[in-house]
Design an enzyme around this catalytic site. Structure first.
Site, mmCIF file in Angstrom:
data_model
loop_
_atom_site.group_PDB
_atom_site.id
_atom_site.type_symbol
_atom_site.label_atom_id
_atom_site.label_comp_id
_atom_site.label_asym_id
_atom_site.label_seq_id
_atom_site.Cartn_x
_atom_site.Cartn_y
_atom_site.Cartn_z
ATOM 1 N N HIS A 1 0.812 -1.220 0.000
ATOM 2 C CA HIS A 1 0.000 0.000 0.000
ATOM 3 C C HIS A 1 0.852 1.281 0.000
ATOM 4 O O HIS A 1 0.670 2.164 -0.830
ATOM 5 C CB HIS A 1 -0.925 0.036 1.221
ATOM 6 N N ARG B 1 -4.510 13.996 2.872
ATOM 7 C CA ARG B 1 -5.096 13.058 3.836
ATOM 8 C C ARG B 1 -5.925 12.048 3.053
ATOM 9 O O ARG B 1 -6.956 12.406 2.470
ATOM 10 C CB ARG B 1 -5.975 13.876 4.800
ATOM 11 N N LYS C 1 0.069 23.952 4.546
ATOM 12 C CA LYS C 1 0.405 24.785 5.710
ATOM 13 C C LYS C 1 1.245 25.976 5.269
ATOM 14 O O LYS C 1 2.290 25.813 4.636
ATOM 15 C CB LYS C 1 1.173 23.948 6.736
ATOM 16 N N ASP D 1 -7.170 25.078 2.693
ATOM 17 C CA ASP D 1 -7.774 23.808 3.040
ATOM 18 C C ASP D 1 -8.809 23.359 2.007
ATOM 19 O O ASP D 1 -9.746 24.091 1.712
ATOM 20 C CB ASP D 1 -8.440 23.997 4.414
#
Ligand code: BG6
Length: 484
Positions: A242, A362, A372, A390
């Site tokens: 993975h 994510r 960031k 975001d």
């Protein structure tokens, strides 16, 4: 999508994988209209003595929450055939079941998909049986395809042996080696992100990137799978497949086109550019209590946690550590890619202590990408702080249902698209990277340190990340936004 008679055979139909993943994925495809009654026939095969309704009842238990009407209609497509994995008798019966269905359907086609939800030890015999008794007849149009699941071997030699056994029975374009991480939405997005955005093109290299982490964390242990897990360990269970697949997509060069072979060519190249792993760039861990599982031997050295630095010897990545980290029984469940950029040269704001730019993808849960950034702290003062750009999928794509990985990959198999499946030479290159390390672990030359369940894992892993250049940001935590 091609039309005509399609049979999906799930071998190992009474097992865990089939119940939890394969059948639910088939159900979702059915629900969305990709598998039509009258055209599709699903057959479960296993050694257990079971009736059609017996199998349907088991599957129903894993389709809670779905519409009752759809579920009943779906279950009617399913038949059960019992038999062993190495005798002609069962597979003759299976072939008869498929052929009878094909005869009753007058499309003249025969598309046969075999999903091996089985332990790899029986792959060679099962594949032989399929090849001997169950192939799509040449008198009809169609194909025979086989989906296999990891573990594909335990090391380079055993994987190669398995590959040649299967290779004697099936052509490469009939074999679909599934890695379900390749079916995840944000993994599928990686090529688009990297190669369709001008923003990233000039940054994605050793001049700008300091280090990259690919992290998998689970907040539960081996949960009754200790017997299986102990023979493999976290490197074979998660990292060699993975995380390495994700690594390929993050690190590879731009493919010539989106053709599956072009993409897979690039993946193989980057795998072949990985340097041998150094023992001092590996931390292994085993959570306390792992050996309480009665199926795990008392002296097991099997890692349930590993952090491994990969170094890519090419023009783009020389000197940039890729930290692949995976662990069970940790303090959270998530999978993410964290690209950390270098410090700003000639920093007039002295904001280094606040942390570097990071681009985080994510994969799960709560799919998101965020960047960031250092910004001026709003207000009268000239102060800086860390904030983020975001893109949280739950906010941005509120009405979109993100498909399950298995759903997508089974659909790809029906469509004959091998882009998101592991090619034989890719598998070989993957094993080449990890085999020397795995042999050292198996021989007890590298030991797993113990860590507390529910912790961040061994502190040595954080020390290793820091040693190779990762700078943890303190005082800043990204909180996934929620809908009000
Ligand atoms: C499987 C591993 O391949 O992946 C499991 O064998 C692991 O040990 C699972 O729990 C994780 O998958 P996901 O999609 O839940 O991240």
């Amino acid at each position: 999508l091609e039309q005509g008679c399609l049979t999906i055979v799930v071998l190992g139909a009474s097992g865990d994988l089939a119940k939890k993943k394969t059948f639910p994925a088939l159900y979702h495809l059915f629900e969305q209209g990709f598998l039509q009654s009258g055209e599709v026939h699903i057959v479960g095969y296993a050694r257990t003595n079971l009736s059609d309704d017996g199998l349907r009842g088991r599957i129903r238990a894993y389709l809670k929450g779905a519409s009752e009407e759809h579920v009943s209609e779906f279950l009617q497509l399913i038949k059960y055939v019992g038999g062993s994995y190495d005798s002609g008798e069962g597979f003759e019966k299976l072939n008869k079941e498929i052929s009878d269905y094909e005869m009753s359907n007058n499309s003249g086609s025969s598309r046969r998909l075999f999903y091996l939800a089985l332990p790899p030890s029986v792959y060679p015999s099962v594949c032989k049986m399929i090849r001997t008794y169950c192939m799509s007849p040449t008198s009809r149009t169609g194909w025979t395809r086989v989906i296999v699941e990891k573990p594909f071997g335990r090391d380079l030699d055993s994987a190669e042996e398995l590959s040649s056994q299967l290779g004697e029975l099936f052509q490469e374009d009939q074999l679909y080696r599934i890695d379900h991480y390749l079916g995840k939405e944000l993994v599928q997005n990686l090529l688009v992100l990297r190669f369709a955005n001008r923003l990233f093109l000039p940054l994605w290299n050793r001049d700008n990137v300091d280090n990259i982490q690919i992290v998998f964390r689970e907040d539960f242990g081996t949960d009754g799978r200790g017997g299986y897990f102990d023979q493999y360990g976290i490197i074979r269970d998660i990292i060699q497949n993975h995380l390495l697949q994700v690594f390929c997509l993050v690190a590879m060069e731009k493919p010539v086109s989106l053709k599956p072979e072009h993409i897979r060519d690039e993946k193989v190249k980057v795998l072949q550019s990985v340097n041998p792993i150094k023992d001092e760039e590996v931390v292994l861990g085993q959570y306390q209590g792992y050996k309480d599982d009665p199926t795990v031997p008392d002296d097991s050295n099997t890692p349930t946690f590993a952090s491994i630095v990969l170094r890519v010897h090419n023009e783009r990545w020389e000197g940039v550590p890729f930290i692949l980290k995976a662990g069970k029984a940790l303090n959270s469940r998530k999978a993410e890619i964290r690209v950390q950029f270098k410090d700003v040269p000639g920093d007039i704001f002295k904001c280094k202590k606040q942390g570097r730019n990071e681009f985080v993808i994510r994969l799960q849960p709560s799919e998101a990408m965020y960047m960031k950034l250092t910004v001026k702290k709003p207000g009268l003062e000239m102060a800086t702080e860390q904030s983020e750009l975001d893109l949280s999928y739950g906010m941005r794509y509120q009405d979109v249902k993100i498909p399950e990985a298995y759903e997508r990959l089974i659909l790809d198999t029906i469509r004959g698209d091998q882009q998101h499946f592991v090619r034989r030479d890719e598998l070989k290159a993957a094993w080449q990277i990890f085999t020397p390390l795995l042999h050292n672990i198996d021989a007890g030359k590298l030991k797993a340190v113990s860590y507390k369940p529910g912790s961040r894992g061994p502190k040595e892993a954080d020390e290793l990340s820091e040693k190779v250049g990762y700078m943890q940001t303190h005082g800043y935590i990204w909180i996934p936004p929620t809908l009000a």
